[in-house]
Design a protein around this motif. Structure first.
Motif, short mmCIF file in Angstrom:
data_model
loop_
_atom_site.label_atom_id
_atom_site.label_comp_id
_atom_site.label_asym_id
_atom_site.label_seq_id
_atom_site.Cartn_x
_atom_site.Cartn_y
_atom_site.Cartn_z
N PHE A 60 -70.42 18.93 15.24
CA PHE A 60 -69.31 18.99 14.30
C PHE A 60 -69.12 17.59 13.73
O PHE A 60 -69.64 16.62 14.26
CB PHE A 60 -68.01 19.51 14.95
CG PHE A 60 -67.43 18.58 15.98
CD1 PHE A 60 -66.46 17.66 15.62
CD2 PHE A 60 -67.86 18.61 17.29
CE1 PHE A 60 -65.92 16.79 16.56
CE2 PHE A 60 -67.34 17.75 18.24
CZ PHE A 60 -66.36 16.84 17.88
N GLN A 100 -64.12 17.20 10.07
CA GLN A 100 -64.14 18.66 9.93
C GLN A 100 -62.84 19.26 10.49
O GLN A 100 -62.47 19.00 11.63
CB GLN A 100 -65.35 19.22 10.68
CG GLN A 100 -65.61 20.67 10.46
CD GLN A 100 -66.92 21.10 11.13
OE1 GLN A 100 -67.56 20.32 11.83
NE2 GLN A 100 -67.31 22.33 10.90
N GLU A 127 -67.89 27.30 14.02
CA GLU A 127 -69.12 26.85 14.68
C GLU A 127 -69.13 27.23 16.15
O GLU A 127 -70.14 27.67 16.68
CB GLU A 127 -69.28 25.33 14.53
CG GLU A 127 -69.73 24.91 13.16
CD GLU A 127 -71.02 25.58 12.75
OE1 GLU A 127 -72.05 25.43 13.45
OE2 GLU A 127 -71.00 26.30 11.74
N ASP A 141 -65.68 23.69 4.28
CA ASP A 141 -64.65 23.63 5.33
C ASP A 141 -63.41 24.41 4.91
O ASP A 141 -62.81 25.13 5.71
CB ASP A 141 -64.26 22.17 5.63
CG ASP A 141 -65.30 21.43 6.45
OD1 ASP A 141 -66.10 22.09 7.15
OD2 ASP A 141 -65.29 20.18 6.40
N GLU A 151 -61.94 20.49 20.48
CA GLU A 151 -62.89 19.39 20.34
C GLU A 151 -63.58 19.07 21.67
O GLU A 151 -64.79 18.85 21.71
CB GLU A 151 -62.19 18.14 19.81
CG GLU A 151 -63.15 16.99 19.61
CD GLU A 151 -62.52 15.78 18.95
OE1 GLU A 151 -63.00 14.67 19.23
OE2 GLU A 151 -61.56 15.93 18.17
N ARG A 161 -64.34 24.00 12.61
CA ARG A 161 -64.99 23.75 13.89
C ARG A 161 -65.03 25.03 14.73
O ARG A 161 -66.01 25.31 15.42
CB ARG A 161 -64.25 22.67 14.67
CG ARG A 161 -64.34 21.29 14.07
CD ARG A 161 -63.52 20.31 14.88
NE ARG A 161 -63.61 18.97 14.35
CZ ARG A 161 -63.13 17.90 14.96
NH1 ARG A 161 -62.52 18.02 16.13
NH2 ARG A 161 -63.25 16.70 14.41
#
Length: 150
Positions: A81, A85, A93, A51, A71, A90
């Motif tokens: 996720f 994290q 990703e 991370d 999010e 994130r």
């Protein structure tokens, strides 16, 4: 019932193709090989290191302007996720999965530093991320599964 083993694997392992560092999760081949033999604490430390690496590299090109929006979009698009994290990790990703479909980064809570589109940002980030991961030396003692105890 056994403990669920959390893994950064995203199902794109390139170490089987001869890469030392996986293009999907950025772990080195020995971390992937020995993952299930590591303690939960060792796996957690590795996840934190990854991370941090993703955040350091992605932060060169990308800014999270709205972590809640990021999010929400991850959840909406069912992109995996972890709760702990960090947002920039994130975002890596999100770009991996949606780089060809994302038109407005701000709708995902992100801003590119150079005004590039998601696909270009992903390419720059992943190139630098793989180079940084190649230089990374895990701080974990990796178990040697091939040599039995005397």
């Amino acid at each position: 019932m056994g403990e669920r083993i959390i893994s950064p694997c995203v199902g794109l392992c390139s170490t089987s193709l001869g890469d030392r560092v996986c293009r999907g999760c950025q772990r080195i081949d020995s971390e992937i090989r020995d993952w299930s033999a590591l303690s939960a604490g060792q796996r957690q430390r590795c996840m934190v290191e990854l991370d941090e690496l993703r955040g350091e590299v992605a932060g060169r090109y990308l800014q999270v302007i709205d972590a809640k929006r990021l999010e929400a979009q991850l959840r909406r698009h069912r992109i995996r996720f972890r709760e702990e994290q960090p947002p920039l990790s994130r975002a890596v990703e999100l770009l991996r999965v949606g780089r060809g479909r994302i038109r407005e980064l701000a709708r995902y809570g992100l801003a590119g530093r150079d005004g590039e589109d998601a696909a270009c940002l992903h390419e720059r980030i992943i190139t630098d991320l793989l180079a940084a991961a190649e230089r990374r030396q895990p701080r974990l003692p990796m178990p040697d599964l091939l040599i039995p105890d005397p």
